[in-house]
Design a protein around this motif. Sequence first.
Motif, PDB file in Angstrom:
ATOM      1  N   HIS A 297      22.828  24.456  33.747  1.00 14.49           N
ATOM      2  CA  HIS A 297      21.636  24.803  32.966  1.00 14.49           C
ATOM      3  C   HIS A 297      21.440  26.318  32.978  1.00 14.49           C
TER       4      HIS A 297
ATOM      5  N   TYR B 199      13.240  22.365  28.897  1.00 18.15           N
ATOM      6  CA  TYR B 199      12.845  21.185  29.675  1.00 18.15           C
ATOM      7  C   TYR B 199      12.921  19.901  28.850  1.00 18.15           C
ATOM      8  N   ASP B 200      13.590  19.934  27.683  1.00 17.87           N
ATOM      9  CA  ASP B 200      13.660  18.754  26.818  1.00 17.87           C
ATOM     10  C   ASP B 200      14.810  17.816  27.168  1.00 17.87           C
ATOM     11  N   SER B 201      15.709  18.226  28.030  1.00 16.06           N
ATOM     12  CA  SER B 201      16.867  17.407  28.433  1.00 16.06           C
ATOM     13  C   SER B 201      17.720  17.008  27.234  1.00 16.06           C
ATOM     14  N   ASP B 202      17.870  17.916  26.275  1.00  6.18           N
ATOM     15  CA  ASP B 202      18.708  17.678  25.101  1.00  6.18           C
ATOM     16  C   ASP B 202      20.133  18.114  25.437  1.00  6.18           C
ATOM     17  N   VAL B 203      21.045  17.143  25.478  1.00  8.45           N
ATOM     18  CA  VAL B 203      22.420  17.446  25.876  1.00  8.45           C
ATOM     19  C   VAL B 203      23.071  18.421  24.897  1.00  8.45           C
TER      20      VAL B 203
ATOM     21  N   TRP C  61      21.622  20.867  23.257  1.00 10.56           N
ATOM     22  CA  TRP C  61      21.150  22.207  23.588  1.00 10.56           C
ATOM     23  C   TRP C  61      21.838  22.716  24.848  1.00 10.56           C
ATOM     24  N   LEU C  62      21.987  21.842  25.831  1.00 10.32           N
ATOM     25  CA  LEU C  62      22.603  22.245  27.089  1.00 10.32           C
ATOM     26  C   LEU C  62      24.069  22.627  26.884  1.00 10.32           C
ATOM     27  N   LYS C  63      24.783  21.855  26.031  1.00  6.51           N
ATOM     28  CA  LYS C  63      26.182  22.190  25.772  1.00  6.51           C
ATOM     29  C   LYS C  63      26.306  23.535  25.063  1.00  6.51           C
TER      30      LYS C  63
END
Length: 360
Positions: free
Chosen positions: A113, A336-340, A342-344
């Motif tokens: 993250h 803090y949305d836990s959107d994969v 976005w994280l990638k």
Amino acid sequence: MSDDLARLQADTEAALAAATDPRALDAVRVATLGKSGALTALLKALGGVPPEERKERGAAVNRLKATLEAAIEARRASLDAAALEARLAAERMDVSLPARPFPPAGPDAGAIHPIARTIEELTAIFGTMGFAVAEGPDIEGDWYNFSALNIPDHHPARQDHDTFYVPAGPDGRRPVLRTHTSPVQIRTMLAQEPPIRVIVPGRTYRADHDATHSPMFHQVEGLLIDKGITLGHLKGCLIDFLRAFFDIRDLPVRFRSSYFPFTEPSMEVDIGWNRKTGELGKGGDWLEILGSGMVHPKVLANCGIDPREFQGFAFGMGIERITMLKHGIPDLRPFYDSDVRWLKHYGTSPLSPASLAEGV
């Protein structure tokens, strides 16, 4: 049944048999039972039938209507059942298949993250300068969070509309979700003798929420206590850090006078940027990045350190803020949305360790 009724029944049943989808079936229904349908026309024509034949003719037409309505519904049920069967066959899952293998090592295997990555980079940069990492509790007492830091009773940060308080304990005092990581500085100064050199990354809490603020966010503060520490040491430390973190060797850095209860003198720190393009290090504009200053003598005295013998500096900044600036992230909330997805996009490969310390 008369010939015309028998013929209508036969034609309708043939059309129903030929209807293979709901649209074709509805066309048969409308052509037979609709306002201009064949059966409807027969019902309308009953007024012209001789009175002695009208009763028998009307009964025959109504029986045919009931028969055709039943036939249409039966065909509809048949088509619905066939469609459901086809869908179930298409969506059938073979539960005997083995589980899908984990993706190979790489971007799809997971990502660090951006906040965790920034904390790694902070640790690497300040670690090269000799700073250790200190930690403390998220729920603090009033003295550690406010009083020991020379924050007066009337300060807005102590009000309920700015700060999250926990229900009072047996002593009647209300603990607080720490509003900054400064209480860890107090705990560190109480626990060890100078020289002290620590950074304090961690979660903090304030009653604020929009595109650039969150009720829970991350902050890093730094503290250095020793003999002979001056404002020059603070400026050199922060200039080296900012240029290493943003990887801009000649990043312009400006110090402005400000006020914080726990430092004297206090300074805001700005970096050069271009207001139109958002590019750091370019243009003639300035962007506020963090707060800093020399530790207030009262704060040192509150922690049992003689301010006549020891001096020090402290600084603090929002981790999300510097992460957004470095990576061009426009909105705080997706952190803090836990959107994969976005994280990638913004995350970092676990196989790529922080190595910014080499540039300090």
